[in-house]
Enzyme design. Sequence first.
Site, short mmCIF file in Angstrom:
data_model
loop_
_atom_site.label_atom_id
_atom_site.label_comp_id
_atom_site.label_asym_id
_atom_site.label_seq_id
_atom_site.Cartn_x
_atom_site.Cartn_y
_atom_site.Cartn_z
CG ASP A 1 -116.70 40.15 28.59
OD1 ASP A 1 -116.32 39.83 29.73
OD2 ASP A 1 -115.97 40.79 27.78
CE1 TYR B 1 -110.60 38.35 34.28
CE2 TYR B 1 -111.43 37.64 36.42
CZ TYR B 1 -110.61 38.47 35.65
OH TYR B 1 -109.82 39.40 36.27
CE LYS C 1 -108.48 39.66 27.41
NZ LYS C 1 -107.30 39.46 28.29
#
Length: 431
Positions: free
Chosen positions: A241, A146, A269
């Site tokens: 990623d 994702y 994050k």
Amino acid sequence: MPTLTRSAELFEQAKKTIPGGVNSPVRAFKSVGGIPIYMAKGQGAYMTDVDGNTYLDYVGSWGPFILGSMHPRITAALEETLTKVGTSFGTPIEMEIEIAELLAEIVPSIEMVRMVNSGTEATMSAVRLARGYTGRDKIIKFEGCYHGHGDSFLIKAGSGALTLGAPDSPGVTKGTANDTLNAKYNDIDSVRLLVSENKGNVAAIIIEPVAGNTGVIPANPAFLQALRDLCTEEGIVLIFDEVMCGFRVALGGAQERYGISPDLTTMGKIIGGGLPVGAFGGKREIMERVAPIGDVYQAGTLSGNPLALTAGLETLKILRDENPYPELERKAAFLEEGFRDNLNKLGLNYTQNRMGSMACLFFTDQTVTDYDTAITTDTQKYGKYFHAMLDEGIYLAPSQFEAMFTSAVMTDEDLEKTVKANYAALQTAEA
Ligand code: KE4
């Protein structure tokens, strides 16, 4: 069983004006059942809900809270910025230089970096940049990974998309979908086949070097090295990623642990310390194609704003100066061993995957190395396990296809309580 009276009331009210009552699907408890819990306060390793129930938090805002929430140094720094600087100017500020230089110091493959406001913005921008830089159209991602909700990524996506059983999304045009190719995680032959079928037209390969959205699946080192070599040979931009695993599995992220450098890295994050921050960066030669010095456009009203950068900078400085990683490793290993003992005592051979302080207990006896093996897990049992852990005051991700994050502020007592709760919850899940 915590009383959730007020959460239930709020959820009913929320559903009238917010799609599904939530601002992000995976929060909705759809795959585990029950109603989402409305939190009222976070402090350290704990959250307290609107009914006054307190939970030990293994979601940590989906990754940012490696240092727990409301860390005193971060809170103090935010108060300073809020009262003495401001929240946004829409102009350059010195803090932008500080965080760019700090990211380049911590992650050597980053020569230049652009700040954005979410992981999705980071990955969308990195892919556009790779396409602009190479003049090619196709991208290769991996089933179950994702990369946020950008159109190019919502094909066999993980996280909430997988949780809801909708790894592909309506609204993504056929043209976009045709330019996204899906390979199998940890399977270099599946990548080589796609590259050979699209010779000279693959702009980028984007991968979570430690996948955290199909549950947790670390890349096999030989696979990752072969991917690096293939991209070098074919002139394909390799994008790591590291929105989730970055600064989580090591200060320098997965690329530090594996000793493999991508061409671009996407981040989020932890670098926002709980405030909205994302970033993409990497080789100068590629990054210099980004507007305004380059012709690949990318922009953001609140990119680099002082409040978000304050939280991110303070978080990164604490991680660099205090090095909590050995302790994080000890704590996460303690949980893994405790869970393993419980599984053995109960005659269960479920799979645990872990790298550093991100881990996942899969309700399957298969070794989980990719999407196909991850989906053999029993999500019904996970749902029962999730609620049983909640009853014990342990807040896990409301989805089997997410990560369990250990934070630096968790005490040995917290960990012992978690292992004890795991034993009871496994029994409930099996009943
Ligand atoms: P955001 O746009 O949600 O900030 O980041 C997207 C993203 C990109 N790359 C990776 C590897 C990610 O894990 C994410 C977001 N992660 C999910 C949790 N698995 C966010 C939680 C949610 O969607 O509410």
